[in-house]
Design an enzyme around this catalytic site. Structure first.
Site, PDB file in Angstrom:
ATOM      1  N   GLY A 285      86.508  11.078  83.107  1.00  0.00           N
ATOM      2  CA  GLY A 285      86.817  11.957  81.987  1.00  0.00           C
ATOM      3  C   GLY A 285      88.264  11.791  81.576  1.00  0.00           C
TER       4      GLY A 285
ATOM      5  NE  ARG B 235      97.041   8.266  81.515  1.00  0.00           N
ATOM      6  CZ  ARG B 235      97.935   7.293  81.570  1.00  0.00           C
ATOM      7  NH1 ARG B 235      99.204   7.579  81.696  1.00  0.00           N
ATOM      8  NH2 ARG B 235      97.561   6.035  81.521  1.00  0.00           N
TER       9      ARG B 235
ATOM     10  CE  LYS C   8      96.555   5.924  77.930  1.00  0.00           C
ATOM     11  NZ  LYS C   8      96.210   4.509  77.712  1.00  0.00           N
TER      12      LYS C   8
ATOM     13  CG  ASP D 171      86.617   3.991  83.073  1.00  0.00           C
ATOM     14  OD1 ASP D 171      86.222   3.231  83.971  1.00  0.00           O
ATOM     15  OD2 ASP D 171      87.818   4.301  82.923  1.00  0.00           O
TER      16      ASP D 171
ATOM     17  CG  ASP E  94      91.638   3.217  78.085  1.00  0.00           C
ATOM     18  OD1 ASP E  94      92.466   4.019  77.635  1.00  0.00           O
ATOM     19  OD2 ASP E  94      90.469   3.536  78.343  1.00  0.00           O
TER      20      ASP E  94
END
Length: 483
Positions: A89, A92, A112, A251, A261
């Site tokens: 999940g 941050r 983020k 993820d 990411d």
């Protein structure tokens, strides 16, 4: 306090069952300061800046002032991290809302490093300046390289310390993406809450990213194949420019087919398929040459999550999924060969071209040749004097290549110019710029590097320092996740 930036939010994620998210507000920041603001991206998104005062902007992009229409939430998802399944999940990250652009496109606006969420586990919910600037720089570089990617809108200093491998200044990045739906979101839907919300997620994802599939008789399979095709295109792009994501967990695999990411990411200098920079990838799982295999593995995880929607019988669903995913290796090979052909100026691949490509790559690996610059020299038709490119075995290969493209040199040049960048984010330059920005507060090197990377295919004189990598510069080089 009214917002100084006018957004055009139309939020839909909260229409999913509440199990997919938690409402949460960003942590208050005492004295945020603007470090970076991407005005070009803001214009594309249709953001109206009513006040360009840095303090007012910082309040928005630190999360202190919530724009009208914002619906802040943290998303729930799971994922295979280095092959091990776990609940995850947004630990941050906080989604502010979904911006509708003047062109009618939808993009997530996410903060983020904006504080703890219900998914933070033992994390602090924070991010540090160096990691957020790295994501800003690399995501913008990827965009200008023509690679599907999330983008960076702003970076704000928090004035708070963040404790990682050392104490670092805290920061918040504003990230923009088509969505933050991941393979891990589907793994979460399948494995938690008895899988009863999987259909809801599938239908939402199709409506958002693949509306052309809404009338399909086999929605789940059509959706899977659409995602697979997007991942094929994405990974081929990564391989084209020597990009190494560094942490290809499920993820971190976007359903929209975007690079997302940017943690321990880097670009390969010396060509070697085994190249790994990430400090947490001790076994080389996510090495440069493994990326297509990991994408295939991750897609297997997506197919597994979708089984109940593919067919009523598990046995039948597995057969259908296996047949579909079995096309990946050959499809990837074909797309990779086409891409490598274009890097060499070959418009249409012939069966004999694979040997030509393989011979060059083997030579590059044997001689520790720079990946980007080798193709740049070929593009220029000019090689450094007294270098490895003067060896007889390379000249023999060069003759074969020249014979291959001589029928249509103009098309060959156009293809090479389009597919071989002159500039990539060289690791030593990235680290130097981040060091100056993070430790000394000097953004000049960062800004200069960003400017060069905004036009990566134009081979400009006087910028040789941005093209060359010192010998053994990457020996022992390690990148870090930032969490």
């Amino acid at each position: 306090m009214p917002s100084t930036v006018q957004f055009n939010f139309d939020n839909t994620y909260q229409h999913l069952p509440a199990s997919f998210y938690s409402e949460v507000k960003p942590a208050f920041i005492q004295n945020p300061q603007m470090v970076m603001f991407n005005e070009d991206l803001a214009g594309f998104l249709g953001l109206r800046l009513l006040d360009k005062n840095p303090e007012a902007l910082a309040a928005i992009f630190a999360g202190n002032t919530l724009p009208e229409g914002a619906f802040p939430l943290a998303q729930a998802y799971a994922g295979h991290q280095f092959g091990n399944f776990t609940m995850l999940g947004d630990g941050r990250a906080i989604l502010l809302g979904e911006q509708i652009t003047p062109q009618g496109e939808r993009f997530d606006i996410q903060l983020k490093g904006a504080g703890r969420t219900p998914y933070s586990r033992s994390g602090d919910g924070k991010a540090h300046l160096s990691a957020m600037l790295r994501e800003y720089l690399v995501s913008e570089a990827m965009h200008h390289l023509g690679i599907p990617t999330s983008r960076s809108l702003a970076v704000v200093l928090t004035g708070e310390p963040v404790y990682r491998e050392k104490v670092r200044p805290g920061a918040i990045l504003t990230r923009v993406a088509q969505s933050h739906l991941r393979v891990g979101t589907f793994e979460y839907a399948r494995n938690f809450h008895e899988g009863k919300y999987l259909k809801d997620l599938l239908q939402y994802s199709i409506a958002r990213h693949f509306p052309e599939l809404e009338d399909s008789d086999h929605q789940a399979l059509a959706f899977f194949e659409a995602v697979m095709n997007k991942q094929l295109e994405l990974i081929v792009h990564w391989m084209r420019v020597g990009f190494i994501h560094g942490v290809m967990n499920t993820d971190n695999m976007s359903i929209a087919g975007e690079s997302i990411d940017y943690g321990p990411c880097a670009f390969m200098n010396v060509y070697n398929p085994l190249t790994v920079y990430s400090s947490i990838d001790e076994q080389g799982r996510y090495a440069y040459g493994n990326q297509p295999y990991i994408a295939h593995w991750n897609l297997g995880s997506l197919a597994s999550a979708l089984l109940p929607e593919i067919a009523p019988s598990t046995e039948e669903a597995v057969k259908i999924a296996q047949k579909s995913i079995s096309h990946f290796p050959k499809a990837y090979e074909n797309k990779w060969l086409e891409m490598m052909g274009h890097k060499l100026g070959i418009e249409s691949i012939r069966p004999t071209d694979k040997a030509l490509i393989d011979d060059l790559l083997h030579w590059m690996q044997k001689n520790e040749a720079d990946y980007t610059n080798t193709f740049l020299y070929l593009r220029r038709r000019k090689f450094p004097e007294g270098s490895i490119y003067q060896q007889s075995d390379f000249k023999e290969w060069l003759h074969q290549w020249q014979e291959r493209i001589k029928a249509n040199p103009e098309v060959a040049q156009q293809l090479m110019d389009k597919n071989n960048p002159a500039f990539i984010p060289r690791n030593h330059l990235v680290e130097k710029a981040l060091e100056s920005a993070s430790n000394q507060g000097d953004m000049r090197e960062f800004q200069d590097l960003l400017t060069v990377l905004q036009n990566p295919y134009e081979d400009r004189a006087g910028l040789e320092a941005y093209q060359e990598a010192p010998a053994e510069v990457d020996k022992g080089y390690r990148t870090f996740c930032g969490t």
